[in-house]
Design an enzyme around this catalytic site. Structure first.
Site, short mmCIF file in Angstrom:
data_model
loop_
_atom_site.label_atom_id
_atom_site.label_comp_id
_atom_site.label_asym_id
_atom_site.label_seq_id
_atom_site.Cartn_x
_atom_site.Cartn_y
_atom_site.Cartn_z
N ASN A 10 0.85 -1.19 0.00
CA ASN A 10 0.00 0.00 0.00
C ASN A 10 0.89 1.24 0.00
O ASN A 10 1.73 1.41 0.89
CB ASN A 10 -0.90 -0.02 1.24
CG ASN A 10 -1.89 1.12 1.26
OD1 ASN A 10 -1.53 2.27 1.04
ND2 ASN A 10 -3.14 0.81 1.56
N HIS A 46 -5.78 3.36 -1.51
CA HIS A 46 -7.07 3.71 -0.92
C HIS A 46 -7.36 5.16 -1.27
O HIS A 46 -6.77 6.07 -0.71
CB HIS A 46 -7.04 3.52 0.60
CG HIS A 46 -8.34 3.79 1.27
ND1 HIS A 46 -8.51 3.70 2.64
CD2 HIS A 46 -9.56 4.16 0.78
CE1 HIS A 46 -9.76 4.00 2.95
NE2 HIS A 46 -10.41 4.29 1.83
N HIS A 53 -4.85 11.68 0.76
CA HIS A 53 -3.55 11.25 0.23
C HIS A 53 -3.65 10.90 -1.25
O HIS A 53 -3.29 11.71 -2.09
CB HIS A 53 -2.92 10.11 1.05
CG HIS A 53 -3.85 9.07 1.59
ND1 HIS A 53 -4.69 8.33 0.78
CD2 HIS A 53 -4.05 8.62 2.87
CE1 HIS A 53 -5.36 7.47 1.53
NE2 HIS A 53 -5.01 7.62 2.80
N GLU A 73 -8.88 0.28 -2.96
CA GLU A 73 -9.74 0.30 -1.79
C GLU A 73 -10.67 1.50 -1.89
O GLU A 73 -10.22 2.61 -2.20
CB GLU A 73 -8.91 0.39 -0.51
CG GLU A 73 -8.02 -0.83 -0.28
CD GLU A 73 -7.21 -0.73 0.99
OE1 GLU A 73 -6.77 -1.78 1.49
OE2 GLU A 73 -7.00 0.40 1.48
N HIS A 194 -3.68 -4.56 7.93
CA HIS A 194 -3.89 -3.37 8.77
C HIS A 194 -3.02 -3.44 10.02
O HIS A 194 -3.17 -4.32 10.86
CB HIS A 194 -5.35 -3.16 9.19
CG HIS A 194 -5.60 -1.73 9.61
ND1 HIS A 194 -5.69 -0.70 8.70
CD2 HIS A 194 -5.72 -1.17 10.83
CE1 HIS A 194 -5.89 0.43 9.35
NE2 HIS A 194 -5.89 0.19 10.64
#
EC number: 2.6.99.2
Length: 248
Positions: A10, A46, A53, A73, A194
Site C-alpha cells: 500500500n 485507498h 492522500h 480500496e 492493517h
C-alpha cells in the site's frame, strides 16, 4: 508444500508526504514501480472521499503503468463506485470510512449494511473487478460476505497489531486464525492486513489459509531509512521465512 504468500504494498503514505506540502513529490507512481521491481505482487491504493492522500490522477496513472495488478480500496458510496467504473480495477476492496479517523478503524459491517454492500459488490463485478470485503475476523461477517457474493475477504488485523499485552495479542491472533480457517472452509480467498509491521508480521504470515497480506505504513516508514526497494524486500523475506516453517 506451502503455497506462496503474496504481498500487496500500500503506497498511500507516499501521497501523504506529498499532500502535506502540496508538492508534486514524492510521486506515488514511481513508488508503485519501485515496489513492483522489489517483488511486490500488487499495489494497493485507498482513494478516500476526502482525498487526504491518493488522488484520482494517481490511480489513473498507476493503472496505466503497473506490470502486476492494482487493488483499489474504496468506500461504499456512489461517487467512489462511479470512479471505480471509470478505472475498472482488476481488484477492488470495499472498506468502511469515517472522515474523522486517522486510518481505517474497523471492518465493514456487512450485517448492518447488507443491501448496500450487495449492490456495490454486484456493480464492481459487472466491471470485471474481483471484489474483496475488508471485515473483522468474525464468523457472522464472513457468512454475510458469502451471502452478498464476494469471493474474497480481507481480515482486519488492527486489533492484533494494536494489542498492548502478549495475552491480548495471542487472543487476537487466534481470532484471525479461526476466522481464516472458517472462511477457507467456505471457499473464500482470504487476505489480511492493517497495522502489520516488521515485528508482528510473522505469526500472521504463518497462517496457511492466508493468500495475501496488504501492508503499507510500516514499509513506507522503513523506506525512509533504507529505501523503498529494500523495505519491500525485507518484508517479503520475513513473510517467506514464516511460511517456510508452516507444517503441511
Amino acid at each position: 508444500m506451502n503455497k506462496e504468500l503474496l504481498l500487496g504494498v500500500n503506497i498511500d503514505h507516499i501521497a501523504t508526504i506529498r499532500q502535506a506540502r502540496g508538492t508534486r513529490y514524492p510521486d506515488p507512481v514511481q513508488a508503485a514501480m519501485d515496489a513492483e521491481e522489489a517483488g511486490a505482487d500488487g499495489i494497493t491504493l485507498h482513494m478516500r472521499e476526502d482525498l487526504r492522500h491518493i488522488q484520482a490522477r494517481d490511480v489513473r496513472l498507476i493503472k496505466q503503468v503497473l506490470q502486476t495488478r492494482m487493488n483499489l480500496e474504496l468506500a461504499v458510496t456512489e461517487a467512489m463506485l462511479d470512479f471505480a467504473e471509470e478505472i475498472s480495477p482488476e481488484h477492488s476492496c470495499l472498506v468502511p470510512e469515517k472522515r474523522e479517523e486517522l486510518t481505517t478503524e474497523g471492518g465493514l459491517d456487512i450485517l448492518t449494511h447488507r443491501n448496500v454492500v450487495e449492490k456495490a459488490v454486484r456493480r464492481l463485478q459487472l466491471m470485471g473487478s474481483e471484489v474483496s470485503l475488508f471485515i473483522d475476523p468474525d464468523k457472522e461477517q464472513i457468512r454475510a460476505a458469502v451471502d452478498v457474493g464476494a469471493p474474497v475477504i480481507e481480515l482486519h488485523t488492527g486489533c492484533y497489531a494494536d494489542a498492548t499485552s502478549e495475552e491480548k495479542q495471542h487472543y487476537e491472533l487466534q481470532r484471525i486464525k479461526e476466522a481464516a480457517e472458517f472462511a477457507a472452509s467456505l471457499n473464500l480467498v482470504v487476505n489480511a492486513g492493517h497495522g502489520l509491521h516488521y515485528h508482528n508480521v510473522k505469526p500472521i504470515a504463518a497462517i496457511r489459509e492466508l493468500n495475501e497480506l496488504n501492508i503499507g505504513h510500516a514499509i513506507i516508514a522503513r523506506a525512509l531509512f533504507c529505501g523503498l526497494k529494500e523495505a519491500v524486500r525485507h518484508m517479503r523475506q520475513l513473510m517467506q521465512e514464516a511460511r517456510l516453517y508452516v507444517n503441511d
